[in-house]
Design a protein around this motif. Structure first.
Motif, short mmCIF file in Angstrom:
data_model
loop_
_atom_site.label_atom_id
_atom_site.label_comp_id
_atom_site.label_asym_id
_atom_site.label_seq_id
_atom_site.Cartn_x
_atom_site.Cartn_y
_atom_site.Cartn_z
N GLN A 77 0.68 -1.04 -0.06
CA GLN A 77 0.02 -0.13 0.10
C GLN A 77 0.79 1.24 0.02
O GLN A 77 0.41 2.31 -0.50
CB GLN A 77 -0.94 -0.02 1.11
CG GLN A 77 -2.03 -0.85 1.05
CD GLN A 77 -3.32 -0.74 1.92
OE1 GLN A 77 -2.91 -0.06 3.11
NE2 GLN A 77 -4.42 -1.42 1.68
N SER A 78 2.08 1.17 0.29
CA SER A 78 3.09 2.28 0.57
C SER A 78 3.62 2.35 -0.77
O SER A 78 4.32 3.51 -1.06
CB SER A 78 3.95 2.19 1.69
OG SER A 78 3.42 2.30 2.99
N GLY A 79 3.69 1.33 -1.53
CA GLY A 79 4.27 1.34 -2.88
C GLY A 79 4.80 0.11 -3.07
O GLY A 79 5.47 -0.52 -1.97
N LEU A 382 9.15 -0.34 7.93
CA LEU A 382 8.06 -1.00 6.89
C LEU A 382 7.09 -1.43 7.65
O LEU A 382 5.94 -1.18 7.22
CB LEU A 382 8.69 -1.80 5.88
CG LEU A 382 9.57 -1.57 5.04
CD1 LEU A 382 10.36 -2.70 4.22
CD2 LEU A 382 8.89 -0.66 3.87
N ASN A 383 7.18 -2.11 8.67
CA ASN A 383 6.28 -2.69 9.77
C ASN A 383 5.39 -1.43 10.22
O ASN A 383 4.19 -1.36 10.23
CB ASN A 383 6.71 -3.41 10.67
CG ASN A 383 7.05 -4.75 10.11
OD1 ASN A 383 7.17 -5.27 8.92
ND2 ASN A 383 7.53 -5.82 11.38
N THR A 384 6.10 -0.34 10.43
CA THR A 384 5.48 0.63 10.96
C THR A 384 4.64 1.53 9.99
O THR A 384 3.50 1.89 10.31
CB THR A 384 6.41 1.70 11.71
OG1 THR A 384 7.44 1.08 12.53
CG2 THR A 384 5.60 2.90 12.16
N LEU A 385 4.96 1.57 8.62
CA LEU A 385 4.15 2.38 7.92
C LEU A 385 3.11 1.23 7.65
O LEU A 385 2.00 2.03 7.21
CB LEU A 385 5.09 2.39 6.45
CG LEU A 385 6.30 3.63 6.46
CD1 LEU A 385 7.07 3.13 5.22
CD2 LEU A 385 5.54 4.63 6.83
N ALA A 386 3.16 0.03 7.43
CA ALA A 386 2.16 -0.81 7.34
C ALA A 386 0.94 -0.53 8.30
O ALA A 386 -0.08 -0.48 8.04
CB ALA A 386 2.42 -2.22 7.31
N MET A 387 1.31 -0.45 9.50
CA MET A 387 0.23 -0.40 10.48
C MET A 387 -0.34 1.20 10.66
O MET A 387 -1.59 1.35 10.99
CB MET A 387 0.99 -0.24 12.04
CG MET A 387 1.22 -1.87 12.41
SD MET A 387 -0.19 -2.99 12.23
CE MET A 387 -1.43 -2.22 13.29
N LEU A 388 0.38 1.99 9.67
CA LEU A 388 -0.24 3.46 9.47
C LEU A 388 -1.30 3.41 8.50
O LEU A 388 -1.82 4.48 8.02
CB LEU A 388 0.73 4.57 9.55
CG LEU A 388 1.52 4.66 10.70
CD1 LEU A 388 2.91 5.68 10.37
CD2 LEU A 388 0.78 5.53 11.56
#
Length: 423
Positions: A77-79, A382-388
């Motif tokens: 989702q972030s790319g 990357l895990n942090t961005l996924a949770m956001l």
């Protein structure tokens, strides 16, 4: 899939798979060696690294419980770049890691069954050949049994190892209260060699961050197998049992190394077979010779569980990553075929490393753990961005305390990686 709420105990599965992957070289080799080198000095380091890495390991099962999908979807989702980074990191480390895990397992097998003189082979060549046999056996098990067989195996193994390890430490402490020796060697931040060891120790303690992705994919597979989506409470309970259980076992192995080896003048060998013998001696000195068969089974099955667990995780995650990047070419219906391709690739690459690049167990472990230490902050980010991401419902996102904990931990990990690279 329908959402149901089953008993918490029945949900124990992916969390113990995580424990099966984590409790291997990092615990049997690195934790024991840390105790033997520095006594009890690095117990605090074990506690701190678990606190630092905790949010990023939790995000794997939390994301799957919230969305029903593995966390690689959150990367996407972030790319697409997020998935590509994960693939690059996996390809960079997977063969070295699989080689290190397999050769330690082979070393234990050689020592336990006294195969040192088998066929008159050179010890290192013998370890390589037995590693090849283990890889073939594990591949057959995975190609036919897949997740459920591995799930049941790991539950039994972790239980056996936990009981024998706690029993060994308890008997050492209470039967030999003055057994701990004093020595002049203590961990020092002024010693470059000590700092390098600390990086290798913490890189796989309790495990590399990429195991959070494995955990997420195992949780997704568990949902598909059962036809039910695990709720958040059960998913986090399962994760925490595995996570805090591995922390406890890491301390147990460090205590064993410290109580028996520290100050004795003996050091752990870089050779996998010799190290296996020294590890068995730790248990015998604490429990007595009567316990050798039990301990031998526990130690070997622990490493044996780590070997197929890693061998399952790499093809599974690479297959899932490929499906996200090339959905038209690699649809989910052909998942098994993609899995088998990556399984063969992993085995072939591991065999090449073992035959042509293996110098010692210590060298293999050092390279793999340093890679994990340096790239850990990337996967944590990357895990942090996924949770956001937008796919995570508001109710399933971490609270304010967890977010503060997360960002603080991320800063610490980045700072440590930069400091190590400068060193």
């Amino acid at each position: 899939m329908k959402m149901t709420k089953r008993s918490l105990l029945s949900q124990l599965g992916p969390g113990l798979m995580y424990a099966g992957a984590a409790v291997g070289v990092s615990h049997l080799v690195q934790s024991t060696k840390a105790g033997g080198m520095f006594g009890f000095d690095l117990i605090l380091a074990i506690l701190i690294i678990h606190l630092v890495k905790y949010p990023f390991f939790e995000f794997g099962p939390r994301y799957t419980a919230a969305t029903g999908r593995n966390i690689l979807h959150g990367y996407k989702q972030s790319g697409s770049w997020g998935v590509w980074i994960y693939i690059a990191i996996t390809l960079m480390s997977m063969l070295i890691t699989q080689s290190a895990v397999t050769v330690v397992t082979a070393g234990l097998l050689i020592n336990i069954f006294h195969l040192e003189s088998l066929g008159g082979l050179d010890p290192q060549r013998l370890a390589v050949l037995i590693s090849l046999g283990l890889l073939i056996l594990c591949s057959i098990l995975l190609a036919t049994g897949r997740y459920r067989l591995l799930d049941k195996l790991v539950k039994i193994i972790i239980l056996i190892l936990s009981i024998t390890s706690v029993l060994a430490v308890t008997m050492l402490i209470f039967n030999n209260p003055g057994y701990y020796k004093t020595a002049e060697v203590h961990f020092s931040f002024n010693e470059t060699a000590h700092l390098i060891f600390l990086a290798t120790f913490l890189g796989w303690m309790p495990a590399p961050i990429d195991i959070s992705v494995w955990h997420s994919i195992w949780a997704e597979s568990n949902n598909e197998s059962s036809g039910e989506t695990t709720d958040m409470q059960a998913a986090l309970f399962d994760f925490r049992v595995g996570f805090f259980g591995t922390a406890f076992l890491a301390i147990c192995f460090l205590l064993l190394g410290g109580l028996v080896m520290y100050g004795s003048g003996e050091t752990f060998s870089p050779d996998g077979t010799v190290f296996a013998g020294q590890l068995m001696d730790l248990y015998q000195k604490s429990l007595g010779s009567w316990a050798y068969p039990i301990v031998a089974v526990a130690a070997f099955t622990t490493m044996f569980s780590t070997t197929p667990t890693c061998l399952d995780a790499y093809p599974r995650t690479l297959s899932a990553s490929s499906e996200l990047l090339f959905p038209e070419m690699m649809n989910h219906k052909n998942q098994k075929r993609h899995y088998l391709f990556w399984l063969i690739f992993t085995v072939a690459g591991t065999v090449l490393i073992l035959f042509f690049f293996l110098t010692s167990m210590q060298a293999m472990v050092k390279v793999a753990t340093i890679i994990a230490f340096v790239v850990g902050p990337v996967l944590a980010g990357l895990n942090t961005l996924a949770m956001l991401g937008k796919s995570v419902p508001a109710y399933a996102r971490p609270g304010k305390v967890m977010w503060v904990w997360c960002w603080l931990s991320l800063v610490i990990m980045v700072a440590c990686s930069i400091a190590y690279l400068l060193l």
